[in-house]
Design a protein around this motif. Structure first.
Motif: not given
Length: 551
Positions: A116, A128-129, A131-132, A182-188
């Motif tokens: 990632w 998006p990459e 944003a993780r 970034d734990w505000r990101n749903p992917e994480v």
């Protein structure tokens, strides 16, 4: 001893958990690095102590910038340690011995070599990459804010963009090789759901969760004002972090009560009362009671930490998770033996002076106090986490040559702080032979010659050894039900330096002073032998367990 908690009993209510630093435990293939095969070969030692579970420090694929806490793949095993098949065999053999397996989960950050992060570096700002992770534009040529890394220096590193120009900055609360998610990101969120399920499906019994208090950062990434103290409240202990643990609690509960899965958190907070939020019934099952670990060797200070922890248990019902040592702190013998402390370097993080103090050490004094502290902690309700090598009474290895040191704390502070290598030196199993029985190769950290007298085979033959004390005390703890939920009843001693409390049939007496303390006869007879030389009385810097014949 009856439970005061309405919830069903879980194994962690009173477990003894052996913390195992894989790299330094036992080497089965001769490369100088401990591995899972070595753990399998030495399971008898852990079971012989009387442990109920093993916590494995990170054994995932990693470039080892922070010895496993920089993870490149959360779904595999580091080739230095073995394979997934080796791991599965370890789980099976541990379970056959009645030992549960806990893994170390590191969700705050990964390795810079995680796929990632490689994708993020190759992508454009705002992608998006990126944003993780926590990528931000700087303030001109300066970082986005003034936050500092726990390991020294700024908490930001600037990247070179794909077109070769200086670009954005990414956040790393630890080393530059450990970018923060970034734990505000749903992917994480979804990614770590998968990680948890992957290991639970392989039979893992729970996770120790690294840096629980750091996953969520201030949304505006505001500057930290040093005048507010050394604890940056914008990077730690943000309220939104609790949503993550509710999610994980529900995920673990979905496996059903028969699995009895544990989530125990590493939560460093300036006020121990802040732990309460992490221990609500739908969040973590436990969080470490570090408050006791950092107390000086004074009866009042020790009692205060115990009272604060047991009061929290009465409020939220979660059993305490006690520990006196781990892979991040100086060994108990050395901490308790500190007689002439030195000022901590200015670059230390908020807890370094407490966890890794500097100064002259009286090893004999530290040994006496560490043995007494063992009886103190094993008599308390809740679970106890024992770090490998503490059962041997190992002191910190403080004189490692600079060229051998590998801890990023040492390198990022320019050697101002020696770091954590001294508690991670490979264990001595035999007094003779290559690497004191650790393995046939040259150990990844050098072992001092004096390790020979602490070797397992030496202590096996000595009924008064620290290892034998651990075995006797853990066995008696189980027989007397000391870890079960229930009150700590404090007893009057008439001496400021002595604390005493009753747990069911047992009275634990700890003497932090220099004068001999003689307990009242009605408290009972010594069942283990005092950790000091006297019997029937408790010398200074010693402890005893007393049981009345009437019970």
């Amino acid at each position: 001893m009856s439970s005061t908690s309405p919830r069903p009993r879980s194994f962690w209510d009173d477990a003894v958990v052996y913390q195992l630093y894989v790299r330094s435990f036992a080497d089965s293939d001769g490369d100088g690095i401990g591995d899972l095969g070595g753990v399998i070969e030495r399971l008898g030692h852990i079971a012989g102590l009387g442990a109920d579970a093993i916590w494995l420090n990170p054994c995932y694929p990693s470039p080892q910038a922070d010895h496993g806490y920089d993870i490149a793949d959360y779904h595999g095993v580091n080739p230095d340690y073995g394979t997934l098949e080796t791991f599965d065999r370890l789980v099976a053999e541990a379970h056959a011995r009645g030992l549960r397996i806990l893994m170390d989960l590191v969700p705050n950050h990964c390795s810079e070599r995680h796929p990632w992060f490689a994708a993020a570096l190759a992508a454009a700002p705002g992608s998006p990459e990126r944003a993780r992770f926590v990528f931000r534009d700087g303030r001109g040529d300066e970082p986005p804010n003034n936050w500092q890394s726990v390991f020294g220096g700024p908490a930001w590193t600037r990247v070179t963009e794909p077109d070769g120009t200086p670009g954005q900055w990414y956040l790393h609360l630890f080393t530059r090789e450990q970018p923060d998610f970034d734990w505000r990101n749903p992917e994480v969120l979804a990614y770590f759901d998968d990680v948890l399920r992957f290991w639970f499906d392989r039979g893992v019994d729970g996770f120790r969760i690294d840096v629980c208090h750091g996953l969520i950062k201030d949304a505006a990434l505001r500057d930290w004002d040093p005048a507010d103290g050394s604890y940056n409240a914008y990077s730690w202990n943000r309220p939104e972090v609790h949503d993550i643990f509710r999610r994980w609690h529900a995920l673990a509960a979905g496996y059903g009560p028969d699995r009895d899965l544990l989530l125990v958190g590493e939560v460093w907070v300036p006020d121990p009362a802040d732990l309460d939020g992490y221990l609500r019934p739908d969040e973590l099952h436990q969080a470490f009671s570090f408050d006791l670990l950092v107390q000086p060797w004074r009866a009042g200070a020790l009692r205060g930490a115990i009272e604060r922890a047991t009061a929290r248990t009465r409020v939220h019902g979660a059993p305490a998770a006690w520990t006196l040592a781990n892979h991040d702190v100086h060994r108990a013998v050395t901490r308790y033996g500190l007689v002439r402390p030195e000022p901590a370097p200015a670059s230390n993080d908020a807890f370094a002076a407490l966890m890794r103090p500097r100064g002259e050490v009286d090893a004999e004094l530290g040994d006496r106090r560490a043995r007494a502290a063992l009886l103190l902690v094993l008599a308390l309700p809740g679970s106890v986490f024992l770090y490998q090598g503490e059962e041997l009474g190992l002191p910190e290895v403080q004189d490692l040559p600079d060229e051998a040191r590998q801890d990023p704390v040492f390198h990022r502070t320019g050697g101002l702080e020696k770091g954590r290598d001294g508690c991670r030196v490979p264990l001595p199993w035999t007094a003779d032979g290559p690497a004191f029985g650790f393995g046939t190769g040259v150990p990844w950290l050098p072992q001092p010659d004096w390790f020979a007298r602490y070797a397992v085979d030496v202590q096996e033959k000595d009924g008064t050894s620290t290892m034998q004390l651990y075995r006797r005390a853990i066995r008696a703890r189980r027989e007397l039900g000391l870890g079960a939920p229930g009150p700590v009843e404090w007893l009057e001693t008439g001496a400021d330096a002595v604390l005493a409390f009753r747990r069911g049939a047992l009275v634990c007496v700890v003497n932090t002073g220099t004068s001999v303390f003689t307990p009242p006869a009605e408290w009972g007879e010594d069942v283990l032998g005092s950790t000091g030389p006297a019997r029937g009385a408790v010398p200074g810097d010693a402890a005893a367990w007393l049981v009345s014949a009437a019970t």
